[in-house]
Design a protein around this motif. Sequence first.
Motif, PDB file in Angstrom:
ATOM      1  N   ALA A  44       0.838  -1.203   0.000  1.00  0.00           N
ATOM      2  CA  ALA A  44       0.000   0.000   0.000  1.00  0.00           C
ATOM      3  C   ALA A  44       0.874   1.255   0.000  1.00  0.00           C
ATOM      4  O   ALA A  44       0.587   2.222  -0.732  1.00  0.00           O
ATOM      5  CB  ALA A  44      -0.922  -0.008   1.216  1.00  0.00           C
ATOM      6  N   LEU A  45       1.938   1.247   0.794  1.00  0.00           N
ATOM      7  CA  LEU A  45       2.854   2.387   0.806  1.00  0.00           C
ATOM      8  C   LEU A  45       3.527   2.558  -0.555  1.00  0.00           C
ATOM      9  O   LEU A  45       3.679   3.677  -1.047  1.00  0.00           O
ATOM     10  CB  LEU A  45       3.913   2.211   1.902  1.00  0.00           C
ATOM     11  N   PHE A  46       3.915   1.436  -1.173  1.00  0.00           N
ATOM     12  CA  PHE A  46       4.548   1.477  -2.490  1.00  0.00           C
ATOM     13  C   PHE A  46       3.617   2.141  -3.505  1.00  0.00           C
ATOM     14  O   PHE A  46       4.029   3.032  -4.262  1.00  0.00           O
ATOM     15  CB  PHE A  46       4.910   0.058  -2.928  1.00  0.00           C
ATOM     16  N   THR A  47       2.364   1.720  -3.509  1.00  0.00           N
ATOM     17  CA  THR A  47       1.372   2.296  -4.429  1.00  0.00           C
ATOM     18  C   THR A  47       1.182   3.780  -4.146  1.00  0.00           C
ATOM     19  O   THR A  47       1.150   4.602  -5.070  1.00  0.00           O
ATOM     20  CB  THR A  47       0.034   1.546  -4.298  1.00  0.00           C
ATOM     21  N   LEU A  48       1.094   4.131  -2.867  1.00  0.00           N
ATOM     22  CA  LEU A  48       0.924   5.534  -2.476  1.00  0.00           C
ATOM     23  C   LEU A  48       2.111   6.373  -2.946  1.00  0.00           C
ATOM     24  O   LEU A  48       1.927   7.453  -3.526  1.00  0.00           O
ATOM     25  CB  LEU A  48       0.768   5.645  -0.963  1.00  0.00           C
TER      26      LEU A  48
END
Length: 150
Positions: A44-48
């Motif tokens: 999720a952090l990567f996508t963000l």
Amino acid sequence: MHHLNVTQREYAEMTKQASPNSSVLKDCLMAFLFGGAICTLGQALFTLYQQTGLDEKSARGAVSISLILIAAVLTALNIFDNIAKYAGAGTLVPITGFANAMVAPAIEFKTEGFILGVGAKMFAIAGPVLVYGISASVVYGIILYVISLF
């Protein structure tokens, strides 16, 4: 002073009685769920980070830094260990486990202050890890380079 004369067999029995029973299935399930949750948070952090304009390589670095920071803060607040009681091996996802292993011993010295206690102990702990990690990566890099020549 009273000394107990206990045989190895008696000691083993006392240890068995004092040790909590654990369900292997439950432990594996909890490790899977918590480890998966940590990995999901990383994704999720990567996508963000990619949505904010970072390229793939930079986003990966930002995720690593974020997970280390989160684990370090949770360790400092004595929350990480409480999570680990339920998650077991699930909290040992390498990057969060590394952060916890670095911060936990340093926190024990907070009574000596954040600079001379926690800070100094953090570098005393991190030093050997970084030296051996960097040295190993150089050796592995040389080996890989030599192999690639053939």
